[in-house]
Design a protein around this motif. Structure first.
Motif, short mmCIF file in Angstrom:
data_model
loop_
_atom_site.label_atom_id
_atom_site.label_comp_id
_atom_site.label_asym_id
_atom_site.label_seq_id
_atom_site.Cartn_x
_atom_site.Cartn_y
_atom_site.Cartn_z
N ASP A 208 20.17 20.68 32.71
CA ASP A 208 20.39 19.25 32.86
C ASP A 208 21.84 18.91 33.18
OD1 ASP A 208 21.38 20.09 30.47
OD2 ASP A 208 20.72 18.34 29.32
N ALA A 209 22.66 19.93 33.43
CA ALA A 209 24.07 19.70 33.70
C ALA A 209 24.33 19.71 35.20
CB ALA A 209 24.92 20.76 33.02
N ALA A 210 25.39 19.03 35.60
CA ALA A 210 25.76 19.01 37.01
C ALA A 210 26.35 20.35 37.40
CB ALA A 210 26.78 17.90 37.25
N PRO A 211 26.12 20.80 38.65
CA PRO A 211 26.67 22.08 39.08
C PRO A 211 28.20 22.09 38.98
CG PRO A 211 25.04 21.28 40.65
CD PRO A 211 25.31 20.16 39.69
N VAL A 212 28.74 23.21 38.56
CA VAL A 212 30.19 23.36 38.44
C VAL A 212 30.68 24.26 39.57
CG1 VAL A 212 32.07 24.21 37.00
CG2 VAL A 212 30.08 23.09 35.95
N THR A 213 31.64 23.77 40.35
CA THR A 213 32.19 24.55 41.45
C THR A 213 33.30 25.46 40.91
OG1 THR A 213 31.74 22.82 43.06
CG2 THR A 213 33.36 24.48 43.68
N PRO A 214 33.16 26.76 41.01
CA PRO A 214 34.19 27.67 40.49
C PRO A 214 35.50 27.52 41.25
CG PRO A 214 32.13 28.83 40.94
CD PRO A 214 32.02 27.49 41.58
N ASP A 215 36.62 27.53 40.52
CA ASP A 215 37.93 27.60 41.15
C ASP A 215 38.18 29.05 41.55
OD1 ASP A 215 38.46 24.89 40.75
OD2 ASP A 215 39.21 25.26 38.72
N VAL A 216 38.74 29.26 42.74
CA VAL A 216 38.96 30.63 43.22
C VAL A 216 40.41 30.82 43.63
CG1 VAL A 216 36.59 30.91 44.00
CG2 VAL A 216 38.29 30.03 45.59
N GLU A 217 40.86 32.03 43.43
CA GLU A 217 42.20 32.44 43.88
C GLU A 217 42.05 33.81 44.51
OE1 GLU A 217 45.80 32.52 45.06
OE2 GLU A 217 45.10 30.77 43.93
N ALA A 218 42.12 33.86 45.85
CA ALA A 218 41.79 35.09 46.57
C ALA A 218 42.85 36.16 46.45
CB ALA A 218 41.56 34.76 48.05
N GLY A 219 44.12 35.79 46.37
CA GLY A 219 45.18 36.79 46.30
C GLY A 219 45.43 37.44 47.65
N THR A 220 46.13 38.56 47.63
CA THR A 220 46.49 39.26 48.86
C THR A 220 46.18 40.74 48.76
OG1 THR A 220 48.74 39.71 48.10
CG2 THR A 220 48.39 37.64 49.29
N SER A 221 46.19 41.40 49.90
CA SER A 221 46.09 42.85 49.96
C SER A 221 47.25 43.38 50.79
CB SER A 221 44.77 43.28 50.61
OG SER A 221 43.68 43.14 49.74
N GLU A 222 47.67 44.58 50.48
CA GLU A 222 48.74 45.21 51.24
C GLU A 222 48.13 46.04 52.35
OE1 GLU A 222 51.25 48.78 50.02
OE2 GLU A 222 52.59 47.10 49.55
N VAL A 223 48.46 45.70 53.59
CA VAL A 223 48.02 46.47 54.75
C VAL A 223 49.20 47.31 55.22
CG1 VAL A 223 47.20 46.37 57.13
CG2 VAL A 223 46.31 44.78 55.44
N SER A 224 49.00 48.58 55.44
CA SER A 224 50.10 49.45 55.82
C SER A 224 49.70 50.38 56.96
CB SER A 224 50.58 50.28 54.63
OG SER A 224 49.56 51.17 54.22
N ILE A 225 50.70 50.81 57.71
CA ILE A 225 50.53 51.80 58.75
C ILE A 225 51.46 52.97 58.45
CG2 ILE A 225 50.84 52.34 61.21
CD1 ILE A 225 48.50 50.60 60.87
N ASN A 226 50.92 54.17 58.40
CA ASN A 226 51.70 55.38 58.17
C ASN A 226 51.89 56.13 59.48
OD1 ASN A 226 51.64 54.88 55.36
ND2 ASN A 226 49.64 55.85 55.21
N ALA A 227 53.10 56.53 59.74
CA ALA A 227 53.40 57.34 60.92
C ALA A 227 53.82 58.72 60.46
CB ALA A 227 54.50 56.68 61.76
N ASP A 228 52.97 59.71 60.68
CA ASP A 228 53.25 61.09 60.30
C ASP A 228 53.37 61.93 61.57
OD1 ASP A 228 52.87 61.22 57.25
OD2 ASP A 228 51.11 60.13 57.92
N GLY A 229 54.43 62.72 61.66
CA GLY A 229 54.58 63.51 62.86
C GLY A 229 55.58 64.63 62.72
N VAL A 230 55.77 65.34 63.82
CA VAL A 230 56.72 66.46 63.88
C VAL A 230 57.62 66.26 65.09
CG1 VAL A 230 56.97 68.96 64.14
CG2 VAL A 230 55.09 68.04 62.78
N ILE A 231 58.92 66.45 64.87
CA ILE A 231 59.87 66.39 65.99
C ILE A 231 60.53 67.75 66.16
CG2 ILE A 231 60.32 63.94 65.63
CD1 ILE A 231 63.07 64.82 64.46
N GLU A 232 61.05 68.01 67.34
CA GLU A 232 61.84 69.21 67.60
C GLU A 232 63.24 68.77 67.98
OE1 GLU A 232 61.96 73.09 70.57
OE2 GLU A 232 60.09 72.01 70.27
#
Length: 236
Positions: A208-232
């Motif tokens: 018998d209660a009204a629907p409650v809309t949840p509060d949300v906090e998405a946050g962040t993610s760390e996106v990274s690129i790794n460069a692995d190699g060999v030089i002469e």
């Protein structure tokens, strides 16, 4: 026949000797393995919600019918919301035994609905409405594929530049005059940042209660690129 065999052996020996300078030319010296990494924080722009219905009944047919009715109504309601992707999750049932574990006294069944959207307000509102008849299984956030690709593409040039900078530092440290890249591998990775969820937001509302809309906090993610190699390193 013996003469032919010796001739073949002489020809083979000459061939091996003539190839030795070529093998020497292919030798690699002053090779160094390097690694560079660049990253950035990217807002998680995709919301994922799992809701479920779970009941038990002595009659498995009535149990299945009840679960199906609840699930079908929820799916129909969710499909009316624009921008929300609706999927059916897992569904399973199992017997309930008496205290002695010998006789089946009833059955329990659980079925899931999975929702996904980049429109957080719309999905939050829908989640609150569906909690009238379903229970909260999970709420999570991630980076959409398109957003992740854009972030990785932007970081790729930075990763190569960072690798080149390290390669030059290593060359200078060895007293080399220049370097060349023998091989280079670029790999991406994403790491979710922990976020706090509010258990109170996940409780089903009274009938018998009204629907409650949840509060949300998405946050962040760390996106990274790794460069692995060999030089002469080329020495003076």
């Amino acid at each position: 026949m013996p003469v032919i065999t010796r001739s073949a052996a002489l020809v083979l020996g000459a061939s091996l000797l003539s190839s030795l300078p070529a093998l020497a030319d292919e030798a690699r010296y002053n090779q160094i393995s390097l690694r560079a990494e660049v990253s950035q924080e990217v807002p998680r722009d995709l919301m994922l919600v799992t809701l479920y219905s779970e009941e038990q009944n002595a009659d498995p047919a009535k149990l299945a019918a009840g679960i199906s009715d609840t699930l079908n109504k929820a799916l129909a309601q969710a499909r009316e919301v624009k921008g929300v992707i609706v999927r059916q999750g897992s569904r399973n049932s199992y017997p309930i035994y008496d205290d002695k574990g010998q006789t089946i006294t009833g059955w329990r069944e659980r079925a899931e609905v999975r929702l996904e959207s980049a429109d957080f307000p719309a999905l939050s509102k829908l989640t609150g409405e569906l909690l009238q008849s379903l229970k909260m299984g999970a709420m999570d956030f991630s980076i959409a594929d398109k957003t992740r690709k854009q972030s990785e593409d932007a970081l790729l040039k930075e990763a190569v530049a960072a690798f080149k900078a390290r390669a030059q530092l290593a060359t200078d440290a060895l007293g080399g005059k220049s370097y060349k890249v023998v091989n280079l591998n670029l790999n991406s990775a994403g790491y979710p940042r922990p976020y706090a969820s509010a258990p109170m937001m996940m409780k089903a509302a009274r009938a018998d209660a009204a629907p409650v809309t949840p509060d949300v906090e998405a946050g962040t993610s760390e996106v990274s690129i790794n460069a692995d190699g060999v030089i002469e390193v080329m020495m003076p």
